[in-house]
Design a protein around this motif. Structure first.
Motif, PDB file in Angstrom:
ATOM      1  N   GLY A 175      29.406 -14.910 -28.986  1.00  0.00           N
ATOM      2  CA  GLY A 175      28.518 -13.556 -29.387  1.00  0.00           C
ATOM      3  C   GLY A 175      28.883 -12.501 -28.742  1.00  0.00           C
ATOM      4  N   LYS A 176      28.065 -11.437 -28.682  1.00  0.00           N
ATOM      5  CA  LYS A 176      28.102 -10.094 -28.061  1.00  0.00           C
ATOM      6  C   LYS A 176      28.115 -10.368 -26.260  1.00  0.00           C
ATOM      7  CE  LYS A 176      25.244  -7.504 -29.992  1.00  0.00           C
ATOM      8  NZ  LYS A 176      24.666  -8.114 -31.325  1.00  0.00           N
ATOM      9  N   PHE A 189      19.926  -5.802 -30.984  1.00  0.00           N
ATOM     10  CA  PHE A 189      20.272  -7.126 -30.928  1.00  0.00           C
ATOM     11  C   PHE A 189      18.836  -7.537 -31.562  1.00  0.00           C
ATOM     12  CE2 PHE A 189      21.759  -5.079 -27.352  1.00  0.00           C
ATOM     13  CZ  PHE A 189      22.906  -5.951 -26.919  1.00  0.00           C
ATOM     14  N   GLU A 192      17.475 -11.391 -32.264  1.00  0.00           N
ATOM     15  CA  GLU A 192      18.453 -12.436 -31.661  1.00  0.00           C
ATOM     16  C   GLU A 192      17.926 -13.199 -30.542  1.00  0.00           C
ATOM     17  OE1 GLU A 192      22.066 -10.635 -30.227  1.00  0.00           O
ATOM     18  OE2 GLU A 192      22.468  -9.941 -32.120  1.00  0.00           O
ATOM     19  N   ILE A 194      18.485 -13.857 -26.796  1.00  0.00           N
ATOM     20  CA  ILE A 194      19.291 -13.033 -25.614  1.00  0.00           C
ATOM     21  C   ILE A 194      19.134 -13.742 -24.247  1.00  0.00           C
ATOM     22  CG2 ILE A 194      19.818 -10.688 -24.641  1.00  0.00           C
ATOM     23  CD1 ILE A 194      20.093 -10.691 -27.548  1.00  0.00           C
ATOM     24  N   SER A 261      23.487 -13.438 -27.658  1.00  0.00           N
ATOM     25  CA  SER A 261      24.335 -12.297 -26.999  1.00  0.00           C
ATOM     26  C   SER A 261      23.682 -12.509 -25.490  1.00  0.00           C
ATOM     27  CB  SER A 261      23.771 -11.044 -27.477  1.00  0.00           C
ATOM     28  OG  SER A 261      24.096 -10.754 -28.840  1.00  0.00           O
TER      29      SER A 261
END
Length: 398
Positions: A175-176, A189, A192, A194, A261
């Motif tokens: 992921g980021k 985002f 998502e 997180i 992320s």
């Protein structure tokens, strides 16, 4: 007396204001590498490098609001304009700083697009006293210049050099991964899951803000869980031990979490790449040394590093440090001997570690200690202390 001020953020323009108000006994030269004032309060959608190849300084994101009320943020004699809101959008803080510059006619002292390349002490051939050789470059013309100064104030801030944690296996995460320094838009985002690593001011602020756009926020940290009310889709979890899959992390308590992320709200390094070794300033265990009262270079007391303390009301503290330094330079107050300044700093470090139980790497962290610190600076400088209402209001919020 010619005074070099490095940076035109809040600390730098405060220095300009006071050093310009001495009936020409001191003259400030403010060096700012961008094309505007404001420092960390200047929002840009850019991350990484700017169009000139320089690192982006600001960590500001689009929807940030202050986590301190404007009533305690202001410079003591320059209040924010009267509005119903206490917690302001970052653009209002930048507007306040611009108004401060206009009110005190400070723009004429600021050299924009001027990057400091090197600062080092020297001895004046004329007077035999210490002076400072300052080299800077105009980023538009690439032309370099050298000037001599009687004193230096370092006001470059300490929220621009991200600290990255060592997370074993992170290279396997698909992921980021970004540092909070590069966070700009919650919408990036959307929907998502997180994980935000770190629950100091940046981590908690981003968690609350991004919760409006994402499915789930996991606020990962090793501190006692926050008791403050958070959005229903924000859950607190323990700190990350290591990455175990393309989307999963093992936590310190043995549990696991999956996410799309990872945002690293893991703080910043102090960074003064333009100070030569001859300045004597070094960073050890997150402490800037050797500083007396957290700002005065003990080895070269015509240099001040403004704003090193953390967890503070910044603008009032900047002003106290700057006004005390100005009194020192103008010989209106005395400072202890070099030996006694070292002893004073060592005694404070011992008190924080052995009496208060603080970690040595948190030496510059203030919190409630800032009030005695501000009062001490005001006493040493023989200036008006902060009004008690500032402390009272701060404690009601925090």
């Amino acid at each position: 007396m010619q005074v070099a001020v490095i940076g035109a953020g809040a600390a730098g323009i405060c220095a300009a204001r006071h050093f310009a108000n001495t009936s020409n006994r001191t003259v400030p030269w403010v060096f700012e590498q961008s094309n505007c004032i404001g420092g960390t309060w200047v929002f840009t959608s850019q991350t990484g490098k700017d169009t000139r190849g320089e690192p982006i300084h600001s960590s500001m994101y689009k929807d940030l609001k202050t986590n301190l009320p404007k009533e305690v943020m202001a410079f003591p004699d320059f209040p924010f304009q009267n509005t119903d809101d206490s917690f302001l959008h970052h653009s209002k803080v930048l507007e306040y700083l611009e108004n401060y510059c206009k009110h005190f006619d400070l723009y004429k002292y600021i050299k924009f697009n001027s990057k400091i390349v090197n600062v080092e002490p020297a001895i004046s051939d004329k007077t035999g006293s210490e002076i400072w050789n300052v080299e800077y470059k105009n980023l538009e013309t690439q032309q370099s210049f050298k000037e001599k100064f009687d004193a230096v104030l370092v006001c470059n801030g300490h929220y621009s050099e991200p600290r990255y944690p060592d997370i074993p296996g992170l290279e396997n995460f698909t992921g980021k991964v970004i540092h909070s320094h590069d966070f700009r838009y919650s919408e990036d985002f959307r929907d998502e899951n997180i994980v935000i690593l770190g629950a100091a001011a940046s981590g908690t602020d981003i968690a609350v803000e991004i919760a409006k756009s994402v499915n789930q926020v996991y606020l990962s940290h090793n501190n006692p869980f926050l008791q403050a009310k958070v959005p229903p889709n924000v859950a607190q979890i323990r700190g990350i031990d290591r990455c175990v899959s393309g989307n999963g992390f093992l936590l310190k308590d043995g549990s696991r979490v999956q996410c799309d992320s990872l945002i690293l709200a893991t703080g910043y390094h102090y960074n003064f790449p333009f100070l030569s070794d001859k300045c004597g300033v070094h960073i050890e265990n997150n402490q800037v040394k050797p500083l007396y009262k957290h700002f005065l270079n003990i080895e070269h007391p015509s240099m001040a590093l403004i704003g090193m303390p953390l967890q503070i009301c910044p603008f009032p503290l900047f002003e106290n440090q700057i006004r005390y330094f100005m009194k020192i330079l103008m010989k209106e107050v005395d400072i202890p001997s070099k030996e006694d300044m070292y002893k004073d700093t060592a005694a404070e470090r011992d008190y924080r570690v052995n009496t208060l139980g603080m970690r040595e790497k948190d030496f510059h962290k203030m919190g409630d200690l800032q009030w005695n610190y501000n009062a001490e600076l005001a006493h040493l400088a023989n200036i008006q202390p902060l009004p008690p209402v500032i402390e009272k209001l701060y404690k009601e919020v925090w």
